[in-house]
Design a protein around this motif. Structure first.
Motif, PDB file in Angstrom:
ATOM      1  N   THR A  31       0.817  -1.210   0.000  1.00  0.00           N
ATOM      2  CA  THR A  31       0.000   0.000   0.000  1.00  0.00           C
ATOM      3  C   THR A  31       0.852   1.261   0.000  1.00  0.00           C
ATOM      4  O   THR A  31       0.319   2.360   0.100  1.00  0.00           O
ATOM      5  CB  THR A  31      -0.920   0.022   1.230  1.00  0.00           C
ATOM      6  N   ARG A  32       2.165   1.085  -0.135  1.00  0.00           N
ATOM      7  CA  ARG A  32       3.069   2.231  -0.163  1.00  0.00           C
ATOM      8  C   ARG A  32       4.210   1.946  -1.128  1.00  0.00           C
ATOM      9  O   ARG A  32       4.824   0.877  -1.078  1.00  0.00           O
ATOM     10  CB  ARG A  32       3.623   2.525   1.241  1.00  0.00           C
ATOM     11  N   VAL A  33       4.488   2.895  -2.002  1.00  0.00           N
ATOM     12  CA  VAL A  33       5.590   2.796  -2.966  1.00  0.00           C
ATOM     13  C   VAL A  33       6.556   3.935  -2.691  1.00  0.00           C
ATOM     14  O   VAL A  33       6.153   5.104  -2.631  1.00  0.00           O
ATOM     15  CB  VAL A  33       5.071   2.862  -4.419  1.00  0.00           C
ATOM     16  N   SER A  34       7.829   3.602  -2.515  1.00  0.00           N
ATOM     17  CA  SER A  34       8.853   4.603  -2.221  1.00  0.00           C
ATOM     18  C   SER A  34       9.660   4.899  -3.480  1.00  0.00           C
ATOM     19  O   SER A  34      10.201   3.982  -4.111  1.00  0.00           O
ATOM     20  CB  SER A  34       9.786   4.108  -1.104  1.00  0.00           C
ATOM     21  N   ILE A  35       9.732   6.171  -3.840  1.00  0.00           N
ATOM     22  CA  ILE A  35      10.508   6.604  -5.000  1.00  0.00           C
ATOM     23  C   ILE A  35      11.877   7.048  -4.515  1.00  0.00           C
ATOM     24  O   ILE A  35      12.003   8.027  -3.780  1.00  0.00           O
ATOM     25  CB  ILE A  35       9.805   7.741  -5.751  1.00  0.00           C
ATOM     26  N   GLU A 188      -1.411  10.183  -3.645  1.00  0.00           N
ATOM     27  CA  GLU A 188      -2.256   9.044  -3.302  1.00  0.00           C
ATOM     28  C   GLU A 188      -2.897   8.485  -4.575  1.00  0.00           C
ATOM     29  O   GLU A 188      -3.512   9.235  -5.344  1.00  0.00           O
ATOM     30  CB  GLU A 188      -3.341   9.466  -2.308  1.00  0.00           C
ATOM     31  N   TYR A 189      -2.765   7.186  -4.776  1.00  0.00           N
ATOM     32  CA  TYR A 189      -3.300   6.522  -5.960  1.00  0.00           C
ATOM     33  C   TYR A 189      -4.555   5.749  -5.572  1.00  0.00           C
ATOM     34  O   TYR A 189      -4.483   4.761  -4.836  1.00  0.00           O
ATOM     35  CB  TYR A 189      -2.247   5.593  -6.570  1.00  0.00           C
ATOM     36  N   ALA A 190      -5.696   6.230  -6.061  1.00  0.00           N
ATOM     37  CA  ALA A 190      -6.983   5.607  -5.730  1.00  0.00           C
ATOM     38  C   ALA A 190      -7.118   4.283  -6.479  1.00  0.00           C
ATOM     39  O   ALA A 190      -6.979   4.228  -7.699  1.00  0.00           O
ATOM     40  CB  ALA A 190      -8.122   6.544  -6.102  1.00  0.00           C
ATOM     41  N   THR A 191      -7.405   3.225  -5.731  1.00  0.00           N
ATOM     42  CA  THR A 191      -7.571   1.884  -6.309  1.00  0.00           C
ATOM     43  C   THR A 191      -9.001   1.426  -6.080  1.00  0.00           C
ATOM     44  O   THR A 191      -9.478   1.404  -4.950  1.00  0.00           O
ATOM     45  CB  THR A 191      -6.586   0.892  -5.656  1.00  0.00           C
ATOM     46  N   ARG A 192      -9.676   1.073  -7.181  1.00  0.00           N
ATOM     47  CA  ARG A 192     -11.081   0.651  -7.090  1.00  0.00           C
ATOM     48  C   ARG A 192     -11.257  -0.729  -7.718  1.00  0.00           C
ATOM     49  O   ARG A 192     -10.605  -1.057  -8.707  1.00  0.00           O
ATOM     50  CB  ARG A 192     -11.993   1.661  -7.801  1.00  0.00           C
ATOM     51  N   ILE A 193     -12.156  -1.502  -7.129  1.00  0.00           N
ATOM     52  CA  ILE A 193     -12.506  -2.831  -7.646  1.00  0.00           C
ATOM     53  C   ILE A 193     -14.018  -2.883  -7.786  1.00  0.00           C
ATOM     54  O   ILE A 193     -14.745  -2.594  -6.837  1.00  0.00           O
ATOM     55  CB  ILE A 193     -12.011  -3.945  -6.708  1.00  0.00           C
ATOM     56  N   THR A 208      -6.387   3.072  -1.175  1.00  0.00           N
ATOM     57  CA  THR A 208      -5.380   3.954  -1.765  1.00  0.00           C
ATOM     58  C   THR A 208      -3.989   3.344  -1.641  1.00  0.00           C
ATOM     59  O   THR A 208      -3.721   2.551  -0.735  1.00  0.00           O
ATOM     60  CB  THR A 208      -5.375   5.337  -1.086  1.00  0.00           C
ATOM     61  N   ILE A 209      -3.129   3.736  -2.566  1.00  0.00           N
ATOM     62  CA  ILE A 209      -1.715   3.382  -2.544  1.00  0.00           C
ATOM     63  C   ILE A 209      -0.928   4.684  -2.427  1.00  0.00           C
ATOM     64  O   ILE A 209      -1.091   5.587  -3.250  1.00  0.00           O
ATOM     65  CB  ILE A 209      -1.299   2.630  -3.821  1.00  0.00           C
ATOM     66  N   GLY A 210      -0.102   4.800  -1.417  1.00  0.00           N
ATOM     67  CA  GLY A 210       0.703   6.001  -1.234  1.00  0.00           C
ATOM     68  C   GLY A 210       2.008   5.913  -2.010  1.00  0.00           C
ATOM     69  O   GLY A 210       2.782   4.975  -1.827  1.00  0.00           O
TER      70      GLY A 210
END
Length: 255
Positions: A31-35, A188-193, A208-210
């Motif tokens: 749920t979190r991506v580090s750049i 924040e990346y909104a993820t929907r199913i 969400t994915i941060g």
């Protein structure tokens, strides 16, 4: 008596409402991506199951649609024409909001999984995710500019349409993976199913994915945006030091 009826009415309405026959239970591999400075992209695994209160209906078949959307920002699309032997910008269209990243995956073709009415309601397809209110009235060829934006961002992996990318087992378990490119926008990346039957949405799940910069990348980003003068001075000092160092090394090599 009238007061008792008023108090009992909400309870009666709750009892009368039918429970959802199918609902989504889902999870993400992260749920979190580090750049970081060496960030080369990532991949998000999205998986889950369909929870049922009754046996699954035989028809129409169940479909699963997954979307991942990055922060939306205004975008200006320009058209270039050759005038006098050089290429110049002749027309431009400003789109009010377009997602910086957008991926939509489904168990099959999106047109089969989702009706146009539901697509308009939930803004699932890529064209629907782009807000271009009033643009078509301002410019007769506005749609061609929107199509150009979709094409350009699709070529760089920022927009992805993935029919058949969601695997559905026994009408119960589903999974898919979304590739995140290296040129991501922080936010924040909104993820929907969505669960659909016959093109109609049965249930929806959202999380969400941060995506955030960390380490030296984060420090440089904050310095450039919050202290631009200090960033400019530091960049100039590094450039001078690099030039002086290269010159000194060249003189030593010649001697």
């Amino acid at each position: 008596m009238s007061r008792r009826l008023v108090l009992l009415l909400p309870l009666l309405l709750l009892v009368a409402l039918p429970a959802r026959a199918e609902s989504v239970v889902a999870g993400l591999s992260q749920t979190r991506v580090s750049i970081t400075t060496n960030f080369a992209g990532s991949e998000i695994l999205i998986f889950g199951a369909v929870k049922r209160d009754a046996p699954a209906p035989e028809a129409p078949p169940l479909e699963v649609v997954v979307t991942v959307a990055g922060p939306s920002t205004p975008a200006t699309v320009r058209k270039k024409d050759r005038r006098g032997g050089i290429w110049i910008n002749t027309e431009s269209v400003r789109i009010s909001a377009a997602p910086s990243f957008y991926a939509v995956a489904a168990t099959g073709p999106l047109e089969r999984a989702l009706s146009q009415t539901e697509d308009l309601r939930h803004q699932v397809s890529i064209p629907r995710a782009i807000r271009a209110v009033g643009v078509t009235q301002e410019t007769p060829e506005a749609q061609s500019f929107i199509d150009a934006l979709i094409r350009i961002r699709s070529e760089t992996g920022l927009y992805q349409e993935l029919p058949g990318a969601v695997e559905l087992d026994e009408q119960t378990l589903f999974r898919t993976s979304i590739a995140l490119p290296s040129n991501l926008t922080e936010g924040e990346y909104a993820t929907r199913i969505f669960l659909t039957r016959g093109g109609e949405v049965v249930d929806a799940y959202e999380t969400t994915i941060g995506v955030h910069k960390v380490g030296l990348e984060r420090w440089t980003y904050l310095l450039a945006h919050e202290h631009p003068l200090a960033y400019a001075i530091l960049s100039l000092a590094i450039a001078i030091a690099a030039g002086w160092g290269a010159s000194a090394a060249f003189r030593i090599m010649k001697s």
